[in-house]
Structure formats: C-alpha cells, structure tokens
Motif scaffolding. Structure first.
Motif, short mmCIF file in Angstrom:
data_model
loop_
_atom_site.label_atom_id
_atom_site.label_comp_id
_atom_site.label_asym_id
_atom_site.label_seq_id
_atom_site.Cartn_x
_atom_site.Cartn_y
_atom_site.Cartn_z
N ALA A 70 14.33 22.48 38.70
CA ALA A 70 13.72 21.17 38.50
C ALA A 70 13.66 20.84 37.00
CB ALA A 70 12.33 21.15 39.10
N LYS A 71 13.77 19.57 36.68
CA LYS A 71 13.77 19.14 35.28
C LYS A 71 12.49 19.56 34.56
CE LYS A 71 16.71 15.08 35.49
NZ LYS A 71 16.77 13.65 35.26
N ARG A 72 11.40 19.46 35.25
CA ARG A 72 10.11 19.76 34.62
C ARG A 72 10.01 21.23 34.22
NH1 ARG A 72 4.77 20.88 36.66
NH2 ARG A 72 3.35 20.34 35.00
N SER A 73 10.38 22.12 35.13
CA SER A 73 10.30 23.54 34.80
C SER A 73 11.33 23.92 33.74
CB SER A 73 10.47 24.39 36.05
OG SER A 73 11.75 24.21 36.60
N TYR A 74 12.49 23.28 33.76
CA TYR A 74 13.51 23.54 32.74
C TYR A 74 13.00 23.12 31.37
CZ TYR A 74 17.84 23.22 30.14
OH TYR A 74 18.81 23.36 29.19
N ARG A 75 12.39 21.95 31.27
CA ARG A 75 11.87 21.48 29.99
C ARG A 75 10.72 22.34 29.49
NH1 ARG A 75 12.36 15.08 31.29
NH2 ARG A 75 14.62 15.00 31.00
N LEU A 76 9.87 22.79 30.41
CA LEU A 76 8.78 23.68 30.01
C LEU A 76 9.33 24.99 29.43
CD1 LEU A 76 6.07 23.35 32.79
CD2 LEU A 76 5.81 22.93 30.36
N ARG A 77 10.35 25.53 30.05
CA ARG A 77 10.94 26.77 29.55
C ARG A 77 11.55 26.55 28.17
NH1 ARG A 77 14.14 28.60 34.94
NH2 ARG A 77 12.31 28.81 36.26
#
Length: 93
Positions: free
Chosen positions: A12-19
C-alpha cells in the motif's frame, strides 16, 4: 490442482511512504557527517583555510539538518495519528 492465492505485487502507498520516511530519518546522521566533513575536502593543498566561511557553512548545514529532521518528524507524527483513524484502515489491507 489447488489454486494459490496471489499476493499483491505492490504494498500500500501509505506503508511504502512510511518506510521511506523512516529510512530517510535513519540516513540523516550519515548526511550530517558528510556535510560536516565536506569543508575539509574543498581546500586545495598549499592554501590557507578561511575559517569564517567554514563556520558559516557549518551553521547553515546544522540548520538544514534541523529543518529536515523537523519535517520528517512532523510527517511521521501525522502518519502515526492517521493510523488511529478508522477511515485509514482500508490502506492497511
């Protein structure tokens, strides 16, 4: 033959950006070390150092690092607050 359940190819985009934000926060000390050593590399051999210019550079680099840290911390904090939001639960799937 049993069919295998296919996993999604992308996260998901959100988890990718958080990482990536966390990775950026982990890289800041290395960036700071590089910025602090950089004035040692730019003086040609045989010339004297301009300490005033070096001091201004170091304080500017310090300010930039503080600004980047504040920006990343604010975005991570906002992302952490969004995780408590039930509307964002669909991103976690």
């Amino acid at each position: 033959m049993a069919t295998r359940r296919l996993r999604p190819m992308f996260v998901a985009k959100r988890s990718y950006r958080l990482r990536r934000l966390r990775d950026g926060a982990r890289m800041l000390p290395f960036l700071g070390a590089f910025l602090y050593v950089l004035p040692l590399l730019w003086v040609p051999t045989g010339q004297t150092r301009d300490l005033a210019r070096d001091a201004v550079y170091l304080f500017l680099a310090w300010g930039v690092l503080i600004g980047l840290t504040a920006l990343i911390a604010a975005r991570l904090r906002a992302a952490g607050n969004d995780a408590d939001d039930p509307a964002s639960a669909e991103d976690a799937e």
